[in-house]
Write an enzyme that holds these catalytic residues in place. Structure first.
Site, short mmCIF file in Angstrom:
data_model
loop_
_atom_site.label_atom_id
_atom_site.label_comp_id
_atom_site.label_asym_id
_atom_site.label_seq_id
_atom_site.Cartn_x
_atom_site.Cartn_y
_atom_site.Cartn_z
N LYS A 49 -9.68 5.36 8.04
CA LYS A 49 -8.75 5.52 6.92
C LYS A 49 -8.28 4.16 6.42
O LYS A 49 -8.20 3.91 5.22
CB LYS A 49 -7.56 6.41 7.34
CG LYS A 49 -7.99 7.86 7.50
CD LYS A 49 -6.96 8.74 8.17
CE LYS A 49 -7.58 10.13 8.42
NZ LYS A 49 -6.71 11.05 9.13
N GLN A 93 -1.28 11.00 12.13
CA GLN A 93 -2.56 11.46 12.66
C GLN A 93 -2.32 12.59 13.67
O GLN A 93 -1.55 12.42 14.61
CB GLN A 93 -3.30 10.28 13.31
CG GLN A 93 -4.68 10.61 13.80
CD GLN A 93 -5.65 10.98 12.67
OE1 GLN A 93 -5.66 10.37 11.61
NE2 GLN A 93 -6.45 12.02 12.89
N ASP A 116 -1.52 14.11 3.02
CA ASP A 116 -2.40 15.03 3.76
C ASP A 116 -2.31 16.44 3.17
O ASP A 116 -3.15 17.29 3.47
CB ASP A 116 -1.99 15.08 5.24
CG ASP A 116 -2.94 14.29 6.13
OD1 ASP A 116 -4.09 14.04 5.69
OD2 ASP A 116 -2.54 13.93 7.25
#
Ligand code: NAD
Length: 278
Positions: A49, A93, A116
């Site tokens: 990422k 995460q 997200d």
């Protein structure tokens, strides 16, 4: 020969479009990436990422927190980042360690920075057809279909899996694109028969090579979300690629199908977050 849907090429095209947009419009964006503990798979995802941010020309700030981090400490960091005008997107995460309530963490991220697309507000917006951040893997699958010239409208779509991050948002997106959608899961009766109806079959089951030709209609489009590492070190998906490839019209390989799209769509969401601030 089926059409092999090239997620690597499509994700690179999306990242290149974003890179151009960022440079031409002088977009300033920074993604905060939080990792709690040092799960090796998470470390690889986080690294990828950060690399993608660098590629498209946006900043990333990492927070690598020890496994013992308390829920209160993590919530405090999120509160600080929510208030920080220099941060446009916040990503925690997953999974977080068991002593931390994942739902509480996701809910605490400001909806304007929820790149997200996992927060209840983002999911709610998707559900009622309002603008918002969409979960990256399913959003990437819609892009794969569109950019491969595969139409969704009016087609019978079957999603296997009902997780919050893949199955459910996938079904909502297919519906928003006028597909006729069925969601199957671990308690579904007659799974094979239902799957065999699908013009577009999306496998997000989390079981290596479970979906063989018994589940697939001739000429179907098959999208394989699964990623598994086999004993020989190679990757495979939820679909038995070799078994179905001669009967499908189009299919995503593993690796190189859905996987690369998740990060491309995360970058899309980061740029979108920065555009909203401008
Ligand atoms: P999950 O384990 O949360 O959900 C799996 C779903 O499959 C569940 O809803 C369950 O009801 C259903 N299921 C399980 N066994 C079944 C069976 N025998 N018959 C019918 N349904 C069954 O998994 P997830 O997070 O949705 O991920 C699914 C797969 O996709 C995993 O392999 C995961 O590694 C992969 N994944 C890939 C990406 C990517 O970027 N490519 C992103 C997320 C997940």
């Amino acid at each position: 020969m089926p059409q092999i849907i090239d997620g690597k090429a499509i994700s690179t095209a999306i990242k290149d479009e974003l890179k151009k947009e960022v440079a031409e419009n002088n977009i300033k964006a920074t993604l905060a990436v939080i990792q709690v503990g040092n799960d090796p798979a998470s470390t690889v995802y986080v690294g990828n990422k950060k690399k993608a941010c660098e590629y498209i020309g946006i900043g990333s700030r990492s927070y690598e927190l020890p496994e013992e981090t308390t829920e209160a400490e993590l919530l405090k960091l999120i509160d600080d980042l929510n208030r920080d005008d220099g941060i446009n997107g916040i990503l925690v995460q997953l999974p977080v360690p068991d002593h931390i309530d994942e739902h509480k963490i996701i809910e605490r991220i400001s909806p304007q920075k929820d790149v997200d697309g996992f927060s209840p507000e983002s999911v709610g917006n998707l559900c009622i057809g309002r603008e918002g951040f969409v979960s990256c893997t399913p959003a990437g699958i819609i892009e794969l279909l569109k950019r491969s010239g595969i139409s969704i409208e009016g087609r019978e779509c079957v999603v296997i899996g009902r997780s919050n991050i893949v199955g459910k948002p996938m079904a909502l997106l297919l519906l928003a694109n006028n597909g006729t959608v069925t969601v199957c899961h671990s308690r579904t009766v007659n799974l094979k028969e239902i799957c065999k109806r699908a013009d577009i079959l999306i496998a997000a089951v989390g079981r290596p090579r479970m979906i063989n030709r018994d589940y697939v209609k001739e000429g179907a489009v098959v999208i394989d979300v699964g990623i598994h590492r086999m004993d020989n070190g190679k990757l495979c998906g939820d679909v038995d690629y070799d078994d179905v490839s001669d009967i499908v019209s189009a299919i995503t390989p593993v690796p190189g199908g859905v996987g690369p799209m998740t990060i491309a769509m995360l970058m899309y969401n980061c740029v979108k977050a920065a555009r909203q601030v401008k």
